[in-house]
Each structure stands twice: as C-alpha cells, then as structure tokens.
Design a protein around this motif. Structure first.
Motif, PDB file in Angstrom:
ATOM      1  N   PHE A 172      -9.483 -49.880  -2.216  1.00 51.64           N
ATOM      2  CA  PHE A 172      -9.865 -48.607  -1.602  1.00 51.64           C
ATOM      3  C   PHE A 172     -11.326 -48.352  -1.962  1.00 51.64           C
ATOM      4  CE2 PHE A 172      -8.469 -47.517  -5.841  1.00 51.64           C
ATOM      5  CZ  PHE A 172      -9.330 -46.502  -6.264  1.00 51.64           C
ATOM      6  N   THR A 173     -11.981 -47.535  -1.150  1.00 51.77           N
ATOM      7  CA  THR A 173     -13.399 -47.237  -1.374  1.00 51.77           C
ATOM      8  C   THR A 173     -13.574 -45.746  -1.575  1.00 51.77           C
ATOM      9  OG1 THR A 173     -14.100 -49.118  -0.031  1.00 51.77           O
ATOM     10  CG2 THR A 173     -15.731 -47.388  -0.431  1.00 51.77           C
ATOM     11  N   TYR A 174     -14.276 -45.396  -2.649  1.00 53.98           N
ATOM     12  CA  TYR A 174     -14.571 -43.990  -2.915  1.00 53.98           C
ATOM     13  C   TYR A 174     -16.003 -43.856  -3.413  1.00 53.98           C
ATOM     14  CZ  TYR A 174     -14.607 -39.331  -4.866  1.00 53.98           C
ATOM     15  OH  TYR A 174     -14.939 -38.026  -5.144  1.00 53.98           O
ATOM     16  N   ASP A 175     -16.725 -42.918  -2.813  1.00 53.00           N
ATOM     17  CA  ASP A 175     -18.102 -42.621  -3.207  1.00 53.00           C
ATOM     18  C   ASP A 175     -18.967 -43.884  -3.215  1.00 53.00           C
ATOM     19  OD1 ASP A 175     -20.099 -40.842  -3.893  1.00 53.00           O
ATOM     20  OD2 ASP A 175     -19.733 -41.017  -6.061  1.00 53.00           O
ATOM     21  N   GLY A 176     -18.752 -44.732  -2.213  1.00 58.41           N
ATOM     22  CA  GLY A 176     -19.577 -45.915  -2.037  1.00 58.41           C
ATOM     23  C   GLY A 176     -19.188 -47.119  -2.863  1.00 58.41           C
ATOM     24  N   ALA A 177     -18.183 -46.974  -3.718  1.00 64.62           N
ATOM     25  CA  ALA A 177     -17.743 -48.092  -4.568  1.00 64.62           C
ATOM     26  C   ALA A 177     -16.343 -48.534  -4.159  1.00 64.62           C
ATOM     27  CB  ALA A 177     -17.756 -47.685  -6.037  1.00 64.62           C
ATOM     28  N   THR A 178     -16.085 -49.837  -4.227  1.00 70.51           N
ATOM     29  CA  THR A 178     -14.778 -50.389  -3.881  1.00 70.51           C
ATOM     30  C   THR A 178     -14.012 -50.734  -5.151  1.00 70.51           C
ATOM     31  OG1 THR A 178     -15.603 -51.280  -1.787  1.00 70.51           O
ATOM     32  CG2 THR A 178     -13.565 -52.236  -2.666  1.00 70.51           C
ATOM     33  N   PHE A 179     -12.755 -50.315  -5.189  1.00 74.53           N
ATOM     34  CA  PHE A 179     -11.890 -50.551  -6.340  1.00 74.53           C
ATOM     35  C   PHE A 179     -10.618 -51.249  -5.874  1.00 74.53           C
ATOM     36  CE2 PHE A 179     -14.311 -46.689  -7.023  1.00 74.53           C
ATOM     37  CZ  PHE A 179     -14.779 -46.812  -8.330  1.00 74.53           C
ATOM     38  N   ASN A 190     -10.025 -42.110 -11.901  1.00 76.64           N
ATOM     39  CA  ASN A 190     -10.587 -40.902 -11.302  1.00 76.64           C
ATOM     40  C   ASN A 190     -10.836 -41.102  -9.812  1.00 76.64           C
ATOM     41  OD1 ASN A 190     -10.594 -39.992 -13.920  1.00 76.64           O
ATOM     42  ND2 ASN A 190     -12.824 -39.838 -14.109  1.00 76.64           N
ATOM     43  N   ALA A 191     -11.367 -42.278  -9.455  1.00 78.05           N
ATOM     44  CA  ALA A 191     -11.642 -42.568  -8.045  1.00 78.05           C
ATOM     45  C   ALA A 191     -10.357 -42.587  -7.229  1.00 78.05           C
ATOM     46  CB  ALA A 191     -12.368 -43.910  -7.927  1.00 78.05           C
ATOM     47  N   ALA A 192      -9.277 -43.132  -7.800  1.00 81.26           N
ATOM     48  CA  ALA A 192      -8.000 -43.187  -7.089  1.00 81.26           C
ATOM     49  C   ALA A 192      -7.486 -41.785  -6.797  1.00 81.26           C
ATOM     50  CB  ALA A 192      -6.980 -43.968  -7.913  1.00 81.26           C
ATOM     51  N   ASN A 194      -9.257 -38.989  -6.556  1.00 82.74           N
ATOM     52  CA  ASN A 194     -10.112 -38.347  -5.568  1.00 82.74           C
ATOM     53  C   ASN A 194      -9.956 -38.964  -4.184  1.00 82.74           C
ATOM     54  OD1 ASN A 194     -11.828 -36.127  -6.590  1.00 82.74           O
ATOM     55  ND2 ASN A 194     -12.337 -37.628  -8.168  1.00 82.74           N
ATOM     56  N   TYR A 195      -9.793 -40.284  -4.136  1.00 77.01           N
ATOM     57  CA  TYR A 195      -9.584 -40.954  -2.849  1.00 77.01           C
ATOM     58  C   TYR A 195      -8.357 -40.383  -2.148  1.00 77.01           C
ATOM     59  CZ  TYR A 195      -8.245 -44.575   0.491  1.00 77.01           C
ATOM     60  OH  TYR A 195      -7.857 -45.245   1.624  1.00 77.01           O
ATOM     61  N   TYR A 196      -7.261 -40.263  -2.901  1.00 77.14           N
ATOM     62  CA  TYR A 196      -6.045 -39.729  -2.293  1.00 77.14           C
ATOM     63  C   TYR A 196      -6.233 -38.270  -1.885  1.00 77.14           C
ATOM     64  CZ  TYR A 196      -1.229 -38.703  -1.246  1.00 77.14           C
ATOM     65  OH  TYR A 196      -0.095 -38.345  -0.581  1.00 77.14           O
ATOM     66  N   ALA A 197      -6.848 -37.490  -2.753  1.00 83.74           N
ATOM     67  CA  ALA A 197      -7.001 -36.063  -2.489  1.00 83.74           C
ATOM     68  C   ALA A 197      -7.874 -35.782  -1.277  1.00 83.74           C
ATOM     69  CB  ALA A 197      -7.590 -35.373  -3.716  1.00 83.74           C
ATOM     70  N   GLU A 198      -8.906 -36.586  -1.083  1.00 84.95           N
ATOM     71  CA  GLU A 198      -9.919 -36.271  -0.074  1.00 84.95           C
ATOM     72  C   GLU A 198      -9.725 -36.980   1.261  1.00 84.95           C
ATOM     73  OE1 GLU A 198     -13.790 -36.877  -1.715  1.00 84.95           O
ATOM     74  OE2 GLU A 198     -13.395 -35.602  -3.479  1.00 84.95           O
ATOM     75  N   ASN A 199      -8.740 -37.859   1.371  1.00 86.23           N
ATOM     76  CA  ASN A 199      -8.607 -38.643   2.600  1.00 86.23           C
ATOM     77  C   ASN A 199      -7.396 -38.296   3.438  1.00 86.23           C
ATOM     78  OD1 ASN A 199     -10.747 -40.971   2.914  1.00 86.23           O
ATOM     79  ND2 ASN A 199     -10.358 -40.715   0.718  1.00 86.23           N
ATOM     80  N   ASP A 200      -6.861 -37.098   3.245  1.00 86.92           N
ATOM     81  CA  ASP A 200      -5.778 -36.601   4.087  1.00 86.92           C
ATOM     82  C   ASP A 200      -4.655 -37.623   4.212  1.00 86.92           C
ATOM     83  OD1 ASP A 200      -4.461 -34.767   5.678  1.00 86.92           O
ATOM     84  OD2 ASP A 200      -5.387 -35.477   7.533  1.00 86.92           O
ATOM     85  N   LEU A 201      -4.193 -38.141   3.074  1.00 88.44           N
ATOM     86  CA  LEU A 201      -3.127 -39.143   3.060  1.00 88.44           C
ATOM     87  C   LEU A 201      -1.762 -38.520   2.839  1.00 88.44           C
ATOM     88  CD1 LEU A 201      -4.863 -41.931   0.935  1.00 88.44           C
ATOM     89  CD2 LEU A 201      -4.694 -41.755   3.419  1.00 88.44           C
TER      90      LEU A 201
END
Length: 247
Positions: A172-179, A190-192, A194-201
C-alpha cells in the motif's frame, strides 16, 4: 452441475497470467467474501439431529447454490476449485481444541513440493452478529498455526512446516511511500492506520501482519491510533490485525 458452477466461478476470478499462489488466494478470498458461515447449521449438527449431515451446507451445493455453509462446505469447494486448476489439494478433517471439541475441516495444498494449510472458515472473521470480514490469517500457513487451534485426524503424513508470508507481497502507498503489509516498524504501522482511515475503505478488508520486535505491542498500537487522522479500530488474530472504521 456443481463442477460446472465451480468452473464458472473460476472463469471470473482466475486467468492464465496468475501463478498457483495467486490462484489460490483469489479462490480463498472468493469463498470468504461470497459464502456465509452457517452458524445455525453448526448448532444443529452439534445436536446430532437425524439427517443433518445431508444438508447442503456440508456440500458444494451450499457454496454454489445457497451461498451458506459450514467448514466442510468451504473445504470441499476449495478442494474442487484447486484441482480444477491443476493444484494438488486434500481435505483435512479434525477437531477444535476447545473444552468441547467441534469437528472442523480445512485444506492442504502442495506448491512446488511444499505443503501448506488453507482454512477459509477461519479466514472468515466474524466481528459481530451481522459482520464478517476477510483476512489472510489462515492462507497458506504451517501446521504450527493450525495446531494451536485444531487437531488434525487425517493426512498427518503431509507435513506443512512452512509459513507463506503473503503479506510481504501485498503493498500500500501512503504519503508518497510504499509499504508492504508485513509491518515491521512503527512508521509502517502508523502508515497502515492512516491509509485505511483516509482511503474510504469502509466495508473492505485491510489486514496486516504485525512483526515489530523492538516496541511493546500495546504501545505501538496506541501510537498508531494516536497518529491516525480518523478513528479506526481492529481485531487481532495472533500477529494479524484486521481493520475497520467506526461509524
């Protein structure tokens, strides 16, 4: 008729560009997301009611017609689907390690000479009376993972000593970085969140494998919750976290 139904499903989810692991993953995911676990039939089966083992929920008909099965239905369907794709597979039966053991069924598959367990029933995580969520927690796992919950009584000769880390292949990609979803740092956790929270999943599965060694588990999770831009909650299965949002 049921073999044709299985072939119809495979035509929609599998293509020739996929390797065997990817084919198995989409089979596993299709079963969990399209077939409901029949808790009522489980309860009935535990009463030893006459003829209960002839209900559709124990067979392919429960999967491909009714969309509602117990563990045996999931295992029989994956067995057929895997074999239709030329993947060696068996159905394993055994019992839960509960105080009152419950019969259970799952699969073993052979990939490049190595056996793995796949348990679509356990991969269907029940979060509430009406909510079920998919996770990779029981996809191509070793015997140790299964032995913690179940005791196999068949195919004991097929040892599965390897855990396939499917999470390392999911990104997954968050804030320009891929994890990868094999999360091994506070930054990635933390990125995981935020990724879930902000991507309407909302309503979609997003699960990760938590593998942070140098930070206390509860501390790391609280840090990630605090860092998330929106409220997120999760369920934990061993080292797997399955996310969902709070309405």
């Amino acid at each position: 008729a049921m073999y044709n139904a299985a072939k119809d499903v495979l035509r929609n989810i599998v293509d020739d560009s996929m390797g065997d692991v990817e084919k198995l993953r989409v089979m596993y995911q299709w079963l969990i997301e399209n077939v409901t676990y029949d808790a009522d039939l489980l309860d009935l089966s535990m009463t030893n009611a006459e003829g209960v083992n002839r209900y559709n929920g124990f067979f392919l008909e429960g999967v491909f017609i009714d969309g509602r099965v117990v563990c045996d239905g999931y295992a029989k369907a994956l067995l057929v689907m895997a074999r239709l794709e030329g993947i060696e597979s068996v159905r394993v039966v055994g019992y839960s390690r509960d105080e009152q053991p419950i019969a259970h069924a799952w699969n073993k598959v052979n990939i490049d000479g190595i056996w793995y367990n796949i348990d679509a029933t356990s991969g269907n995580t029940i979060l509430g009376a009406e909510q079920e969520m998919f996770s990779h927690a029981f996809f191509m796992v070793d015997d140790a993972t299964m032995d913690a919950r179940y005791e196999a009584t068949t195919h004991l000769e097929l040892e599965a000593n390897t855990f396939y880390d499917h999470y390392a292949a999911l990104t997954f990609t968050y804030d320009g970085a891929t994890f990868t979803r094999h999360v091994d740092s506070q930054e990635a956790l933390n990125a995981a969140f935020n990724y879930y929270a902000e991507n309407d999943l909302h309503g979609e599965t997003f699960d990760i494998l938590y593998m942070i060694d140098d930070v206390d588990f509860e501390t790391a999770l609280q840090n990630a919750v605090n860092a998330a831009s929106l409220p997120v909650t999760y369920v934990r299965i061993d080292n797997t976290l399955i996310f969902w949002t709070i309405d």
